[in-house]
Motif scaffolding. Structure first.
Motif, mmCIF file in Angstrom:
data_model
loop_
_atom_site.group_PDB
_atom_site.id
_atom_site.type_symbol
_atom_site.label_atom_id
_atom_site.label_comp_id
_atom_site.label_asym_id
_atom_site.label_seq_id
_atom_site.Cartn_x
_atom_site.Cartn_y
_atom_site.Cartn_z
ATOM 1 N N LEU A 10 0.648 -1.228 0.048
ATOM 2 C CA LEU A 10 0.159 0.227 0.097
ATOM 3 C C LEU A 10 0.871 1.605 0.172
ATOM 4 C CD1 LEU A 10 -3.231 1.211 0.298
ATOM 5 C CD2 LEU A 10 -2.917 0.826 2.718
ATOM 6 N N ILE A 11 2.263 1.414 0.932
ATOM 7 C CA ILE A 11 2.998 2.458 0.457
ATOM 8 C C ILE A 11 3.872 2.517 -0.659
ATOM 9 C CG2 ILE A 11 5.349 3.229 1.867
ATOM 10 C CD1 ILE A 11 4.418 1.761 3.942
ATOM 11 N N PHE A 12 3.759 1.449 -0.903
ATOM 12 C CA PHE A 12 4.732 1.800 -2.179
ATOM 13 C C PHE A 12 3.462 2.581 -3.639
ATOM 14 C CE2 PHE A 12 5.366 0.002 -7.138
ATOM 15 C CZ PHE A 12 6.773 0.440 -7.436
ATOM 16 N N SER A 13 2.410 1.932 -3.378
ATOM 17 C CA SER A 13 1.273 1.996 -4.391
ATOM 18 C C SER A 13 0.399 3.300 -4.249
ATOM 19 C CB SER A 13 -0.457 1.336 -4.389
ATOM 20 O OG SER A 13 -1.172 1.531 -5.028
ATOM 21 N N GLU A 14 0.446 4.050 -2.912
ATOM 22 C CA GLU A 14 0.670 4.624 -2.556
ATOM 23 C C GLU A 14 1.408 6.579 -3.215
ATOM 24 O OE1 GLU A 14 -3.066 6.781 -2.004
ATOM 25 O OE2 GLU A 14 -3.465 4.249 -2.166
ATOM 26 N N PRO A 48 7.018 -1.937 7.522
ATOM 27 C CA PRO A 48 6.700 -1.550 6.040
ATOM 28 C C PRO A 48 7.545 -1.208 5.709
ATOM 29 C CG PRO A 48 4.954 -1.566 7.395
ATOM 30 C CD PRO A 48 6.090 -1.702 8.287
ATOM 31 N N LEU A 49 8.273 -0.353 5.752
ATOM 32 C CA LEU A 49 8.606 0.570 4.836
ATOM 33 C C LEU A 49 10.284 0.082 4.350
ATOM 34 C CD1 LEU A 49 9.328 4.207 6.195
ATOM 35 C CD2 LEU A 49 8.530 3.226 4.131
ATOM 36 N N ASP A 50 11.050 -1.694 5.365
ATOM 37 C CA ASP A 50 12.039 -2.133 4.727
ATOM 38 C C ASP A 50 11.279 -2.652 3.831
ATOM 39 O OD1 ASP A 50 13.813 -1.045 6.992
ATOM 40 O OD2 ASP A 50 12.612 -3.115 8.379
ATOM 41 N N LEU A 51 10.228 -3.143 4.037
ATOM 42 C CA LEU A 51 9.940 -4.450 2.736
ATOM 43 C C LEU A 51 9.571 -3.716 1.119
ATOM 44 C CD1 LEU A 51 7.575 -6.231 4.787
ATOM 45 C CD2 LEU A 51 9.769 -7.053 3.464
ATOM 46 N N VAL A 52 9.338 -2.474 2.000
ATOM 47 C CA VAL A 52 9.421 -1.220 0.596
ATOM 48 C C VAL A 52 10.231 -1.423 -0.180
ATOM 49 C CG1 VAL A 52 8.931 1.270 -0.594
ATOM 50 C CG2 VAL A 52 7.166 0.177 1.241
ATOM 51 N N ARG A 53 11.841 -1.594 0.612
ATOM 52 C CA ARG A 53 13.602 -1.459 -0.171
ATOM 53 C C ARG A 53 13.716 -2.197 -0.988
ATOM 54 N NH1 ARG A 53 13.602 0.605 5.282
ATOM 55 N NH2 ARG A 53 15.293 2.842 4.897
ATOM 56 N N ALA A 54 12.417 -3.460 0.301
ATOM 57 C CA ALA A 54 12.792 -4.932 -0.821
ATOM 58 C C ALA A 54 12.540 -4.700 -2.212
ATOM 59 C CB ALA A 54 11.976 -5.864 0.295
ATOM 60 N N ILE A 55 10.671 -4.380 -1.862
ATOM 61 C CA ILE A 55 9.711 -4.239 -3.645
ATOM 62 C C ILE A 55 10.760 -3.664 -4.554
ATOM 63 C CG2 ILE A 55 7.875 -3.237 -4.406
ATOM 64 C CD1 ILE A 55 6.224 -3.861 -2.004
ATOM 65 N N CYS A 56 11.088 -2.063 -4.054
ATOM 66 C CA CYS A 56 12.083 -1.303 -5.071
ATOM 67 C C CYS A 56 13.101 -1.949 -5.781
ATOM 68 C CB CYS A 56 12.962 0.118 -4.196
ATOM 69 S SG CYS A 56 11.371 1.233 -4.583
ATOM 70 N N GLU A 57 14.228 -3.241 -4.922
ATOM 71 C CA GLU A 57 14.974 -3.112 -4.932
ATOM 72 C C GLU A 57 14.410 -4.785 -6.380
ATOM 73 O OE1 GLU A 57 18.039 -5.820 -2.782
ATOM 74 O OE2 GLU A 57 18.132 -4.364 -2.256
ATOM 75 N N ARG A 58 13.621 -5.147 -6.027
ATOM 76 C CA ARG A 58 13.615 -6.393 -7.295
ATOM 77 C C ARG A 58 13.120 -5.799 -8.544
ATOM 78 N NH1 ARG A 58 10.615 -8.683 -2.699
ATOM 79 N NH2 ARG A 58 8.572 -7.913 -3.599
ATOM 80 N N ALA A 59 12.390 -4.828 -8.058
ATOM 81 C CA ALA A 59 11.556 -4.270 -9.595
ATOM 82 C C ALA A 59 13.232 -3.509 -10.025
ATOM 83 C CB ALA A 59 10.693 -3.382 -9.140
ATOM 84 N N PRO A 62 14.340 2.979 -7.895
ATOM 85 C CA PRO A 62 14.696 3.582 -7.269
ATOM 86 C C PRO A 62 13.908 3.391 -5.800
ATOM 87 C CG PRO A 62 14.404 5.595 -8.782
ATOM 88 C CD PRO A 62 13.892 3.815 -8.573
ATOM 89 N N ASP A 63 14.914 3.599 -4.182
ATOM 90 C CA ASP A 63 14.135 3.286 -3.032
ATOM 91 C C ASP A 63 13.177 4.833 -2.319
ATOM 92 O OD1 ASP A 63 13.828 2.844 -0.116
ATOM 93 O OD2 ASP A 63 15.922 2.345 0.109
ATOM 94 N N VAL A 64 11.978 4.225 -2.679
ATOM 95 C CA VAL A 64 10.887 4.363 -2.558
ATOM 96 C C VAL A 64 10.961 5.232 -0.406
ATOM 97 C CG1 VAL A 64 8.346 5.531 -2.024
ATOM 98 C CG2 VAL A 64 9.573 4.368 -4.336
ATOM 99 N N ALA A 65 11.181 4.596 -0.443
ATOM 100 C CA ALA A 65 11.924 4.564 1.616
ATOM 101 C C ALA A 65 13.212 5.863 1.494
ATOM 102 C CB ALA A 65 12.227 3.677 2.396
ATOM 103 N N LYS A 114 1.789 -4.304 -11.551
ATOM 104 C CA LYS A 114 3.029 -5.206 -12.213
ATOM 105 C C LYS A 114 3.967 -5.798 -11.346
ATOM 106 C CE LYS A 114 2.157 -4.954 -17.720
ATOM 107 N NZ LYS A 114 2.599 -4.015 -18.119
ATOM 108 N N VAL A 115 4.694 -4.438 -10.696
ATOM 109 C CA VAL A 115 5.721 -4.190 -9.844
ATOM 110 C C VAL A 115 4.969 -5.241 -8.646
ATOM 111 C CG1 VAL A 115 6.342 -2.591 -8.268
ATOM 112 C CG2 VAL A 115 6.191 -2.377 -10.353
ATOM 113 N N ILE A 116 3.926 -4.741 -8.270
ATOM 114 C CA ILE A 116 2.846 -5.452 -6.377
ATOM 115 C C ILE A 116 2.763 -6.521 -6.829
ATOM 116 C CG2 ILE A 116 4.035 -3.380 -5.059
ATOM 117 C CD1 ILE A 116 1.168 -3.169 -4.992
#
Length: 117
Positions: A10-14, A48-59, A62-65, A114-116
Motif C-alpha cells: 500500500l505504501i508503494f502504491s500510494e 513495512p518501509l523495509d519491505l518497500v525497499r525490497a519491492i523497489c530493489e526487486r523491481a 529507486p528506493d522510495v523509502a 505489475k510491480v506488486i
C-alpha cells in the motif's frame, strides 16, 4: 489483521500515485501514515518501509523509502530519512544519490500492479 507486506504494498502504491498526480517528492512519516489510512501510527511504519525497499530493489526501481523523512528534518532542510536508509547507502553521499534517483525517476511510467501484483 493486515500484514507488514500488505502495508508495504500500500505504501508503494500510494507513493507512486502521489508522484503521478503531484510534484511532491518527500513525505513525512506522519503524512505517509495518513496517506495509507493509519493516521497517528507513523512510528509503526519501519517494518513495512523495509519491505518497500525490497519491492523497489526487486523491481530495479529507486528506493522510495529514502524519501520518507522526519517532519523536523524536512522543515530544517536536512531531509533526513531513517538511520537504516543512511546505513544501507553507506552514508550521506550514497543516500543523497538514491534520493536523487527517486526525484528524477519517471513514476508516471510505473504500473503498480505489475510491480506488486
Amino acid at each position: 489483521m493486515a500484514t507488514n507486506e500488505f502495508w508495504a504494498n500500500l505504501i508503494f502504491s500510494e507513493y507512486v500515485k502521489l508522484r503521478q498526480s503531484s510534484d511532491k517528492v518527500f513525505v513525512t512519516y506522519g503524512d505517509l501514515a495518513e496517506l495509507i489510512g493509519r493516521q497517528g501510527e507513523h512510528r509503526l511504519l519501519g517494518a513495512p518501509l523495509d519491505l518497500v525497499r525490497a519491492i523497489c530493489e526487486r523491481a530495479n526501481l529507486p528506493d522510495v523509502a529514502t524519501v520518507v523523512v522526519e517532519q523536523q528534518s524536512l522543515r530544517s532542510g536536512e531531509i533526513k530519512p531513517s538511520p537504516k536508509a543512511l546505513e544501507k547507502y553507506g552514508g550521506w553521499p550514497g543516500l543523497r544519490a538514491e534520493q536523487g534517483r527517486v526525484v528524477a525517476f519517471d513514476w508516471a511510467a510505473i504500473d503498480v500492479e505489475k510491480v506488486i501484483g
